[in-house]
Design a protein around this motif. Structure first.
Motif, PDB file in Angstrom:
ATOM      1  N   GLY A 203     -20.610  11.367 -11.352  1.00  0.00           N
ATOM      2  CA  GLY A 203     -21.867  12.110 -11.478  1.00  0.00           C
ATOM      3  C   GLY A 203     -23.095  11.202 -11.431  1.00  0.00           C
ATOM      4  N   ARG A 204     -22.957   9.984 -11.869  1.00  0.00           N
ATOM      5  CA  ARG A 204     -24.088   9.054 -11.848  1.00  0.00           C
ATOM      6  C   ARG A 204     -24.415   8.621 -10.418  1.00  0.00           C
ATOM      7  N   LEU A 205     -23.439   8.738  -9.521  1.00  0.00           N
ATOM      8  CA  LEU A 205     -23.612   8.245  -8.151  1.00  0.00           C
ATOM      9  C   LEU A 205     -24.125   9.307  -7.188  1.00  0.00           C
ATOM     10  N   PHE A 208     -26.647  13.414 -10.031  1.00  0.00           N
ATOM     11  CA  PHE A 208     -27.038  13.136 -11.408  1.00  0.00           C
ATOM     12  C   PHE A 208     -27.692  14.332 -12.091  1.00  0.00           C
ATOM     13  N   THR A 209     -28.689  14.925 -11.419  1.00  0.00           N
ATOM     14  CA  THR A 209     -29.361  16.082 -12.025  1.00  0.00           C
ATOM     15  C   THR A 209     -28.981  17.384 -11.343  1.00  0.00           C
ATOM     16  N   GLY A 210     -27.953  17.316 -10.481  1.00  0.00           N
ATOM     17  CA  GLY A 210     -27.548  18.535  -9.779  1.00  0.00           C
ATOM     18  C   GLY A 210     -28.277  18.706  -8.455  1.00  0.00           C
ATOM     19  N   ARG A 211     -29.011  17.676  -8.038  1.00  0.00           N
ATOM     20  CA  ARG A 211     -29.717  17.759  -6.747  1.00  0.00           C
ATOM     21  C   ARG A 211     -29.310  16.599  -5.834  1.00  0.00           C
ATOM     22  N   GLY A 212     -28.029  16.215  -5.930  1.00  0.00           N
ATOM     23  CA  GLY A 212     -27.508  15.167  -5.048  1.00  0.00           C
ATOM     24  C   GLY A 212     -28.157  13.804  -5.256  1.00  0.00           C
ATOM     25  N   ASP A 213     -28.625  13.540  -6.464  1.00  0.00           N
ATOM     26  CA  ASP A 213     -29.335  12.278  -6.699  1.00  0.00           C
ATOM     27  C   ASP A 213     -28.498  11.298  -7.527  1.00  0.00           C
TER      28      ASP A 213
END
Ligand code: HEM
Ligand SMILES: *[C@@H]1O[C@H](CO)[C@@H](O)[C@H](O)[C@H]1NC(C)=O
Ligand SMILES: *[C@@H]1O[C@H](CO)[C@@H](O)[C@H](O)[C@H]1NC(C)=O
Ligand SMILES: *[C@@H]1O[C@H](CO)[C@@H](O)[C@H](O)[C@H]1NC(C)=O
Ligand SMILES: *[C@@H]1O[C@H](CO)[C@@H](O)[C@H](O)[C@H]1NC(C)=O
Ligand SMILES: *[C@@H]1O[C@H](CO)[C@@H](O)[C@H](O)[C@H]1NC(C)=O
Length: 324
Positions: A203-205, A208-213
């Motif tokens: 998820g960190r890669l 992260f915030t649910g917007r592919g970041d």
């Protein structure tokens, strides 16, 4: 004799035994099983030389033992027809090298049956495995623990910290075990050895915030490297990386230098930089001598969490099953 005196003193001075419970001793088996510690050392060194991943595995098993019902060997018990044990909790599924403990236990039972607990063997083996590369013990392991008879699959998830935790949660979790922020920061240094699975930080890669970041607290170059090791696939539970790149079998201070360069692998690692006290400790731990000294102190503390002593619990005959 000495133990009898201590117990007597407890009764006389404090009026009840409770106060003196949980007392461990240096070389508890000196007379009852003089070879115990050298047998642990011998088998551990054979097994570590054959497989450099063993130290990280044993250290993590010891930690997962101590945080659930205290250091009572409950993590070593297998599930039975009637009971699903700690081992089978999701958070413990990647634990390995239990066979090293079983091999040591078998050898010690041969030398002195029914004397040495599995909980002590685990604590000694973790220390000896991590220490082997330095040819000297990195910390003192007090002994005299006894083995618990209870191991419940429901307990690890409510007692162990998880890699997504923020500083507040980590601090709270360690506090319930009688450990402080210094212990949290110093013991996290255990992540200088071993591996981490991608699914625990993916998820960190990628999202992260649910917007592919990407997690902004992660160094972009390091994140790019991690992406080469960890496919963007939520069904991949196999891939893993070294937690301390290129030195994951060396017990050193790289964990802390990585951390300061925003290269902590888990959210829980990076979280140590979000608190001033912890961050100050991180910087101090860059000095090897300070890290080793502090690690020794905190391991001693961790090693006595909730221990069973005296006549509590039992001395298991085999580490994976309670005595019948
Ligand atoms: C501070 C809270 C902690 C969290 C959230 C945490 C979490 C984790 C996670 C998620 C992994 C990766 C497991 C895998 O992917 O298979 C791991 C590995 C490991 N942890 Fe921790 N841990 C913490 C504290 C500790 C402590 C206190 C120690 C020991 C002093 C420790 C020693 C290890 C070791 C040695 C490994 C590598 C295991 C291997 O290579 O098989 N950890 N930890
Ligand atoms: C106990 O469980 C381990 C896996 O955790 C397994 O490898 C081992 O064979 C089991 N031992 C027995 C005696 O069933
Ligand atoms: C499982 O539980 C049943 C009923 O409580 C008991 O009779 C049996 O001995 C138990 N088996 C084991 C392996 O503990
Ligand atoms: C930490 O996480 C908890 C639970 O998700 C949340 O309530 C809290 O606000 C977080 N604390 C910080 C400082 O981010
Ligand atoms: C990213 O996360 C959001 C919200 O959790 C989810 O709806 C979306 O499907 C995720 N995207 C990818 C590519 O995983
Ligand atoms: C994941 O690992 C398991 C066991 O090691 C193996 O059976 C499986 O094929 C692997 N899956 C993938 C997608 O590599």
């Amino acid at each position: 004799m000495k133990i009898k005196f201590i117990l007597l003193a407890c009764v006389v001075v404090f009026g009840f035994l409770g106060v003196c419970q949980g007392t461990l001793h240096k070389h508890f088996y000196k007379h009852s099983c003089p070879r115990a510690e050298s047998i642990v050392q011998r088998i551990v060194s054979q097994r570590v030389l054959a497989n450099p991943r063993v130290p990280a595995r044993l250290l993590r098993i010891h930690f997962h033992d101590c945080f659930v019902r205290g250091c009572d060997g409950s993590i070593l018990l297998n599930s039975t027809a009637n009971n699903t044990a700690e081992k089978d909790a999701l958070i413990n599924l990647n634990l390995a090298s239990f066979d090293v403990i079983d091999e040591i236990k078998a050898a010690i039972e041969k030398a002195c049956p029914g004397i040495v607990s599995c909980a002590d063997i685990l604590a000694l083996a973790a220390r000896d495995a991590v220490s082997l590369q330095y040819k000297r013990s990195l910390w003192v392991v007090l002994t005299g623990r006894r083995d618990g008879r209870v191991s419940l699959v429901a307990e690890p998830p409510i007692n162990l910290p998880t890699p997504g935790m923020n500083f507040t949660q980590l601090k709270q979790n360690f506090a319930t075990k009688g450990l402080g922020v210094k212990d949290l920061t110093v013991l996290s240094g255990g992540h200088t050895i071993g591996i981490g699975h991608c699914f625990l930080f993916r998820g960190r890669l990628y999202n992260f915030t649910g917007r592919g970041d990407q997690d902004p607290s992660l160094d972009p170059t390091y994140a790019a490297f991690l992406k080469t090791q960890c496919p963007n696939n939520n069904n991949d539970f196999n891939s893993s990386v070294e937690m301390d790149p290129r030195s994951s079998t060396n017990f050193d201070t790289h964990y802390y230098s990585n951390l300061l360069h925003k290269k902590g692998l888990f959210t829980s690692d990076a979280a140590l930089l979000t608190n001033n006290h912890a961050k100050r400790t991180v910087k101090q731990m860059l000095k090897t001598r300070r890290f080793f000294k502090a690690f020794a102190k905190s391991m001693k503390k961790m090693g006595r969490i909730g221990v069973l002593t005296g006549t509590a619990g039992e001395i298991r005959k085999q580490c994976w099953v309670v005595n019948s």
